[in-house]
Write a protein that holds these residues in place. Structure first.
Motif, PDB file in Angstrom:
ATOM      1  N   GLN A  87       0.832  -1.201   0.000  1.00 17.55           N
ATOM      2  CA  GLN A  87       0.000   0.000   0.000  1.00 17.55           C
ATOM      3  C   GLN A  87       0.870   1.256   0.000  1.00 17.55           C
ATOM      4  OE1 GLN A  87      -3.664   0.411   0.108  1.00 17.55           O
ATOM      5  NE2 GLN A  87      -2.775   2.332  -0.601  1.00 17.55           N
ATOM      6  N   LYS A 132       2.503   1.497  -3.472  1.00 21.84           N
ATOM      7  CA  LYS A 132       1.519   1.882  -4.486  1.00 21.84           C
ATOM      8  C   LYS A 132       1.192   3.382  -4.386  1.00 21.84           C
ATOM      9  CE  LYS A 132      -3.156   0.762  -6.030  1.00 21.84           C
ATOM     10  NZ  LYS A 132      -4.436   0.196  -5.609  1.00 21.84           N
ATOM     11  N   THR A 133       1.021   3.867  -3.148  1.00 22.95           N
ATOM     12  CA  THR A 133       0.701   5.276  -2.945  1.00 22.95           C
ATOM     13  C   THR A 133       1.863   6.163  -3.375  1.00 22.95           C
ATOM     14  OG1 THR A 133      -0.677   4.633  -1.070  1.00 22.95           O
ATOM     15  CG2 THR A 133      -0.118   6.959  -1.240  1.00 22.95           C
ATOM     16  N   TRP A 134       3.067   5.709  -3.094  1.00 23.09           N
ATOM     17  CA  TRP A 134       4.265   6.454  -3.459  1.00 23.09           C
ATOM     18  C   TRP A 134       4.405   6.547  -4.982  1.00 23.09           C
ATOM     19  CZ3 TRP A 134       9.247   4.197  -5.068  1.00 23.09           C
ATOM     20  CH2 TRP A 134      10.252   5.171  -5.210  1.00 23.09           C
ATOM     21  N   LYS A 135       4.146   5.419  -5.667  1.00 24.85           N
ATOM     22  CA  LYS A 135       4.301   5.374  -7.124  1.00 24.85           C
ATOM     23  C   LYS A 135       3.183   6.141  -7.845  1.00 24.85           C
ATOM     24  CE  LYS A 135       7.102   3.320  -9.258  1.00 24.85           C
ATOM     25  NZ  LYS A 135       8.414   3.869  -9.725  1.00 24.85           N
ATOM     26  N   THR A 136       1.925   5.913  -7.425  1.00 27.37           N
ATOM     27  CA  THR A 136       0.798   6.492  -8.159  1.00 27.37           C
ATOM     28  C   THR A 136       0.467   7.905  -7.688  1.00 27.37           C
ATOM     29  OG1 THR A 136      -0.838   5.647  -6.595  1.00 27.37           O
ATOM     30  CG2 THR A 136      -0.240   4.196  -8.428  1.00 27.37           C
ATOM     31  N   LYS A 137       0.908   8.270  -6.516  1.00 28.95           N
ATOM     32  CA  LYS A 137       0.543   9.547  -5.881  1.00 28.95           C
ATOM     33  C   LYS A 137      -0.964   9.699  -5.740  1.00 28.95           C
ATOM     34  CE  LYS A 137       4.742  11.989  -7.342  1.00 28.95           C
ATOM     35  NZ  LYS A 137       5.452  10.742  -7.675  1.00 28.95           N
ATOM     36  N   ASP A 138      -1.707   8.582  -5.851  1.00 28.78           N
ATOM     37  CA  ASP A 138      -3.168   8.608  -5.730  1.00 28.78           C
ATOM     38  C   ASP A 138      -3.547   8.404  -4.262  1.00 28.78           C
ATOM     39  OD1 ASP A 138      -5.883   8.381  -5.838  1.00 28.78           O
ATOM     40  OD2 ASP A 138      -5.903   6.469  -6.905  1.00 28.78           O
ATOM     41  N   TYR A 197       0.326  15.097  -1.442  1.00 28.69           N
ATOM     42  CA  TYR A 197      -0.331  14.910  -2.738  1.00 28.69           C
ATOM     43  C   TYR A 197      -1.818  15.233  -2.692  1.00 28.69           C
ATOM     44  CZ  TYR A 197       3.991  12.343  -3.647  1.00 28.69           C
ATOM     45  OH  TYR A 197       5.303  11.987  -3.769  1.00 28.69           O
ATOM     46  N   SER A 225      -9.036  -2.430  -5.910  1.00 23.74           N
ATOM     47  CA  SER A 225      -7.742  -2.025  -5.360  1.00 23.74           C
ATOM     48  C   SER A 225      -7.267  -2.945  -4.235  1.00 23.74           C
ATOM     49  CB  SER A 225      -7.815  -0.583  -4.850  1.00 23.74           C
ATOM     50  OG  SER A 225      -8.819  -0.476  -3.874  1.00 23.74           O
TER      51      SER A 225
END
Lengths: 86, 86
Positions: free
Chosen positions: A22, A25-31, A83, B34
């Motif tokens: 998690q 994923k947050t780091w890569k997608t910035k979502d 972000y 997700s």
């Protein structure tokens, strides 16, 4: 390491490992749209409390697991604040 | 309840409460895209291990927290399997 700590260490590795994707994923997608800041803050305070509890209960497994998760949950809070403005 | 268990109980309430909105959101939206099934399975086994560890360490806070989270994480696995087919 006694047999109780083997179970604790297994638990520590599994729950910590489940949390890391998690963060990645947050780091890569910035979502960060699906993450709630109040929830992340409560979770972070909760993990800090578990860490203190682990120290007071002399639990190496809890200290190990929560030391890593304190960092993970701090990073998620940081990403949300950084972000979330966009 | 001694002072160590007060910290543990605070930790239990915070981390358990932070997890429940995810379960509720997944149940309402049926959106499991997700969520990763292997990760949910590892997490579930991890929580079961923490619960056993909590029993062996005589930790009321860990037994309380992980009993609730065992159910929460089982529900997420169930939703992923049920709604993931669509």
């Amino acid at each position: 390491m006694d047999s109780i700590e083997i179970i604790g260490f297994l638990a520590a590795v599994l729950t910590t490992a489940a949390f890391l994707p998690q963060v990645y994923k947050t780091w890569k997608t910035k979502d960060v749209s699906s993450l709630s800041l109040p929830m992340l803050i409560l979770f972070f305070i909760g993990i800090v409390s578990w860490l203190i509890y682990g120290v007071l209960k002399n639990s190496p497994s809890m200290i190990f697991a929560n030391s890593i998760t304190v960092i993970s949950s701090f990073l998620l809070m940081y990403f949300k604040i950084k972000y979330g403005k966009n």
